[in-house]
Design a protein around this motif. Structure first.
Motif, mmCIF file in Angstrom:
data_model
loop_
_atom_site.group_PDB
_atom_site.id
_atom_site.type_symbol
_atom_site.label_atom_id
_atom_site.label_comp_id
_atom_site.label_asym_id
_atom_site.label_seq_id
_atom_site.Cartn_x
_atom_site.Cartn_y
_atom_site.Cartn_z
ATOM 1 N N ALA A 1 0.804 -1.226 0.000
ATOM 2 C CA ALA A 1 0.000 0.000 0.000
ATOM 3 C C ALA A 1 0.831 1.267 0.000
ATOM 4 C CB ALA A 1 -0.929 0.009 1.227
ATOM 5 N N THR B 1 -3.670 -3.244 -0.349
ATOM 6 C CA THR B 1 -3.365 -2.190 -1.312
ATOM 7 C C THR B 1 -3.677 -0.819 -0.725
ATOM 8 O OG1 THR B 1 -5.569 -2.250 -2.310
ATOM 9 C CG2 THR B 1 -3.920 -3.752 -3.216
ATOM 10 N N GLY B 2 -3.217 0.202 -1.430
ATOM 11 C CA GLY B 2 -3.470 1.578 -1.008
ATOM 12 C C GLY B 2 -3.127 2.501 -2.157
ATOM 13 N N ASN B 3 -1.888 2.980 -2.188
ATOM 14 C CA ASN B 3 -1.411 3.808 -3.291
ATOM 15 C C ASN B 3 -1.464 3.020 -4.607
ATOM 16 O OD1 ASN B 3 -0.115 6.078 -4.513
ATOM 17 N ND2 ASN B 3 1.822 4.953 -4.422
ATOM 18 N N GLU C 1 -3.887 1.621 -6.101
ATOM 19 C CA GLU C 1 -4.614 0.370 -5.871
ATOM 20 C C GLU C 1 -5.069 -0.275 -7.182
ATOM 21 O OE1 GLU C 1 -8.368 -2.010 -5.006
ATOM 22 O OE2 GLU C 1 -8.159 -0.138 -6.138
ATOM 23 N N ASP C 2 -5.491 0.539 -8.144
ATOM 24 C CA ASP C 2 -5.981 -0.012 -9.405
ATOM 25 C C ASP C 2 -4.882 -0.722 -10.185
ATOM 26 O OD1 ASP C 2 -4.744 2.462 -9.680
ATOM 27 O OD2 ASP C 2 -5.911 3.047 -11.437
ATOM 28 N N ARG D 1 -4.031 -4.080 -8.283
ATOM 29 C CA ARG D 1 -5.127 -5.045 -8.458
ATOM 30 C C ARG D 1 -5.136 -5.616 -9.877
ATOM 31 N NH1 ARG D 1 -10.336 -6.367 -6.232
ATOM 32 N NH2 ARG D 1 -9.941 -5.014 -4.437
ATOM 33 N N PHE E 1 -7.860 -9.304 -1.978
ATOM 34 C CA PHE E 1 -7.479 -7.895 -1.926
ATOM 35 C C PHE E 1 -8.195 -7.185 -0.778
ATOM 36 C CE2 PHE E 1 -6.873 -8.973 -6.423
ATOM 37 C CZ PHE E 1 -5.578 -8.495 -6.624
ATOM 38 N N TYR F 1 -8.345 -3.150 0.617
ATOM 39 C CA TYR F 1 -7.915 -1.777 0.357
ATOM 40 C C TYR F 1 -7.779 -0.999 1.667
ATOM 41 C CZ TYR F 1 -7.893 3.070 -1.185
ATOM 42 O OH TYR F 1 -7.556 4.394 -1.374
ATOM 43 N N GLU G 1 -7.656 2.474 3.042
ATOM 44 C CA GLU G 1 -7.931 3.879 2.715
ATOM 45 C C GLU G 1 -7.077 4.834 3.541
ATOM 46 O OE1 GLU G 1 -11.856 4.516 5.578
ATOM 47 O OE2 GLU G 1 -12.119 4.183 3.420
ATOM 48 N N TYR H 1 -3.739 4.449 3.999
ATOM 49 C CA TYR H 1 -2.361 4.030 3.729
ATOM 50 C C TYR H 1 -1.327 5.140 3.929
ATOM 51 C CZ TYR H 1 -2.897 6.211 -0.920
ATOM 52 O OH TYR H 1 -3.108 7.084 -1.951
ATOM 53 N N SER I 1 -1.946 -0.988 7.464
ATOM 54 C CA SER I 1 -1.993 -2.160 6.582
ATOM 55 C C SER I 1 -1.835 -3.444 7.379
ATOM 56 C CB SER I 1 -0.898 -2.063 5.519
ATOM 57 O OG SER I 1 -1.156 -1.030 4.598
#
Length: 198
Positions: free
Chosen positions: A10, A50-52, A54-55, A58, A68, A70, A72, A74, A81
């Motif tokens: 993240a 994930t964080g930074n 994320e798309d 993923r 996964f 996420y 928020e 991060y 995390s």
């Protein structure tokens, strides 16, 4: 005994100036190489926090058998995390925490650590090379409540340092195992080392 993997992916990659997890490595990307290595091991579930970007993360991993989560929050540090990973894997017997920027991990070493973890009396297994402590660290479920209390950018470091009687050291001879790619210089040095050693 069920051991899950939590991959901390993240971070902001602030020292790299680009998302280091998406850099090319061994015919794929750093993050995909790491996750594929973990999936070859005997961990039960693989959880990607994930964080930074994320798309991007993923899309790079969505075809793999992973979960996964996420984060928020991060930007506030690694501890958020860690907490999400623990919450997602709370019914496991142990959690192995992996950094998203250490691509030289080996599935056979992961499996060896899991086997030792299942038999040992201590409740935290920490890899060492010479005098250097590294990751992945494996925590028994008895520490989940404490892990949920960690704050800032420290992960489980303080739990380890304050409970040394509960720690078993796992010694490695492979110095590359701990190599991270925090900077472009470290990344290029690792690529050159791999090229030289074949």
């Amino acid at each position: 005994m069920r051991v899950d993997a939590v991959v901390l992916a993240a971070g902001l990659s602030s020292r790299m100036k680009q998302n280091k997890l998406m850099l090319p490595f061994m015919g794929t990307t750093i993050i995909r190489h790491i996750v594929l290595t973990i999936l070859e091991s005997n961990v039960e579930k693989v959880i990607i926090v994930t964080g930074n970007n994320e798309d991007l993360i993923r899309s790079e991993l969505e075809d793999l058998n992973v979960i996964f989560v996420y984060n928020e929050h991060y930007k506030t540090g690694q501890s958020t995390s860690v907490c999400l990973g623990v919450e997602t894997s709370y019914d496991s017997d142990g959690i192995m925490f992996f950094m998203g920027d250490q691509p030289m991990i080996k599935s056979r070493i992961i499996d060896n650590m899991i086997e030792i973890f299942k038999e040992m009396d201590e409740t935290i297994l920490v890899p060492y090379c010479k005098d250097k402590r590294g990751n992945p660290v494996l925590f028994n479920k008895k520490w989940y409540i404490e892990l949920l209390k960690v704050t800032g950018d420290y992960g489980g470091r303080f739990i380890i340092e304050n409970n040394l009687n509960d720690v078993k050291k796992y010694y490695l001879e492979d110095e590359l195992f701990f190599t991270d790619v925090d900077t472009i210089e470290k990344y290029n040095n690792l690529l050159n080392t791999i090229k030289i050693t074949g």
